[in-house]
Design a protein around this motif. Structure first.
Motif, mmCIF file in Angstrom:
data_model
loop_
_atom_site.group_PDB
_atom_site.id
_atom_site.type_symbol
_atom_site.label_atom_id
_atom_site.label_comp_id
_atom_site.label_asym_id
_atom_site.label_seq_id
_atom_site.Cartn_x
_atom_site.Cartn_y
_atom_site.Cartn_z
ATOM 1 N N LEU A 142 65.029 15.785 63.097
ATOM 2 C CA LEU A 142 66.372 15.659 62.523
ATOM 3 C C LEU A 142 67.343 16.629 63.193
ATOM 4 N N LYS A 146 75.283 20.076 66.514
ATOM 5 C CA LYS A 146 75.351 19.885 67.962
ATOM 6 C C LYS A 146 76.246 20.910 68.651
ATOM 7 N N GLU A 198 79.059 13.305 58.616
ATOM 8 C CA GLU A 198 78.788 11.865 58.558
ATOM 9 C C GLU A 198 77.295 11.573 58.677
ATOM 10 N N PHE A 199 76.578 12.372 59.473
ATOM 11 C CA PHE A 199 75.161 12.124 59.736
ATOM 12 C C PHE A 199 74.259 13.171 59.089
ATOM 13 N N ASP A 200 74.705 13.755 57.985
ATOM 14 C CA ASP A 200 73.907 14.751 57.275
ATOM 15 C C ASP A 200 72.657 14.078 56.704
ATOM 16 N N ALA A 201 71.484 14.505 57.154
ATOM 17 C CA ALA A 201 70.229 13.881 56.721
ATOM 18 C C ALA A 201 69.751 14.394 55.372
ATOM 19 N N THR A 204 73.755 13.319 52.030
ATOM 20 C CA THR A 204 74.533 12.215 52.586
ATOM 21 C C THR A 204 75.925 12.160 51.966
ATOM 22 N N GLY A 225 81.133 12.252 62.693
ATOM 23 C CA GLY A 225 80.274 12.753 63.760
ATOM 24 C C GLY A 225 79.536 14.030 63.434
ATOM 25 N N TYR A 227 76.944 16.798 61.365
ATOM 26 C CA TYR A 227 75.565 16.832 60.894
ATOM 27 C C TYR A 227 75.446 17.810 59.720
ATOM 28 N N HIS A 228 74.223 18.197 59.393
ATOM 29 C CA HIS A 228 74.020 18.962 58.165
ATOM 30 C C HIS A 228 74.707 20.324 58.194
ATOM 31 N N ASP A 233 79.074 23.334 63.030
ATOM 32 C CA ASP A 233 78.928 22.207 63.941
ATOM 33 C C ASP A 233 80.151 22.121 64.861
#
Length: 262
Positions: A142, A146, A198-201, A204, A225, A227-228, A233
């Motif tokens: 996961l 980035k 948007e892509f938080d695992a 959500t 775009g 993440y968690h 980020d």
């Protein structure tokens, strides 16, 4: 190095000061991190005239203890409450806003529920309100963020540790804490901002938006775009601007937003 006496041991904390603050921020980091990973966010908040205080949770950073292990999120909240008292002694007339990421978000929520002086506002980023999502169980691939600077800081952190052995304890504690937060926050009248990538695992954005609608004064923002680890980020400047805008609206005094803020 500054420490205070916590529930079971001494707790390390950082303070980033400005000359004439108009509010104080209690910043609570996430699992596997420590307060030092938030120097960039603290600088952005400082530039808006905000003092920032941040403890290292038990089992993290300079606070020590078995790596990543803590008995409950309630105990982390109790430790953070001691720091709030220190903040009040330092600047008794300033409002305090709680800002927490992931584990820190649930810590800050529990602390805010039981501490009336902290109900100026609450910011929760990547809050795992429902514990470990089924689709994330056992995953080792996961993406957390980035942003290259943040990832490099994690990779080369002398205070870093292998989080895997502590993860069962983490998710057990978060499941209990998440249930308490979901039960208590809808009764609170304080403003609450939820920010999710948007892509938080683990948290959500659709579930965050659903929970925000249950709150009396809740708002949910999705970072495209992201993440968690959204405060660190790629869109960290946008996230900081959202925070500053919210805090400016919550605090009783009028403050000009710095150049570049929303």
């Amino acid at each position: 190095m500054p420490f205070f006496d916590g529930v079971r041991n001494k707790v390390y904390y950082r303070q980033w000061e400005v000359a004439q603050p108009w509010a104080q921020i209690l910043l609570l980091h996430g699992f596997g991190e420590h307060s030092g990973h938030y120097h960039r966010l603290a600088g952005q908040l400082n530039s808006a005239g905000l003092d920032v205080w941040a403890p290292d949770h038990l089992g993290h950073g300079h606070t020590g203890g078995p790596a990543g292990i803590f008995p409950s999120v309630d105990e982390l909240a109790s430790n953070a409450g001691v720091l709030v008292d220190i903040m009040a002694d330092d600047e008794p007339d300033l409002p305090v806003v709680v800002l927490g990421h992931s584990l820190g978000a649930l810590t800050g929520a529990l602390l805010s529920v039981r501490t009336p002086s902290l109900r100026t506002g609450l910011i929760m980023t990547g809050a795992p309100l429902w514990g470990l999502p089924r689709e994330a169980e056992g995953r080792t691939d996961l993406v957390m963020a980035k942003d290259r600077s943040y990832l490099d800081a994690l990779e080369n952190d002398p205070l870093g540790f292998d989080t895997t052995p502590a993860e069962p304890n983490l998710w057990q504690a978060l499941t209990v804490a998440g249930g308490k937060v979901r039960a208590c926050l809808p009764a609170m009248t304080m403003p609450i901002l939820l920010v999710n990538g948007e892509f938080d695992a683990f948290a959500t954005p659709d579930r965050a938006a659903e929970f925000a609608r249950e709150l009396q004064h809740g708002q949910s923002v999705v970072i495209p775009g992201g993440y968690h680890d959204i405060p660190n980020d790629v869109a960290h400047r946008e996230v900081a601007s959202l925070m500053i805008e919210a805090i400016s609206g919550w605090c009783p005094t009028v403050h000009p937003l710095p150049a570049g803020s929303r």
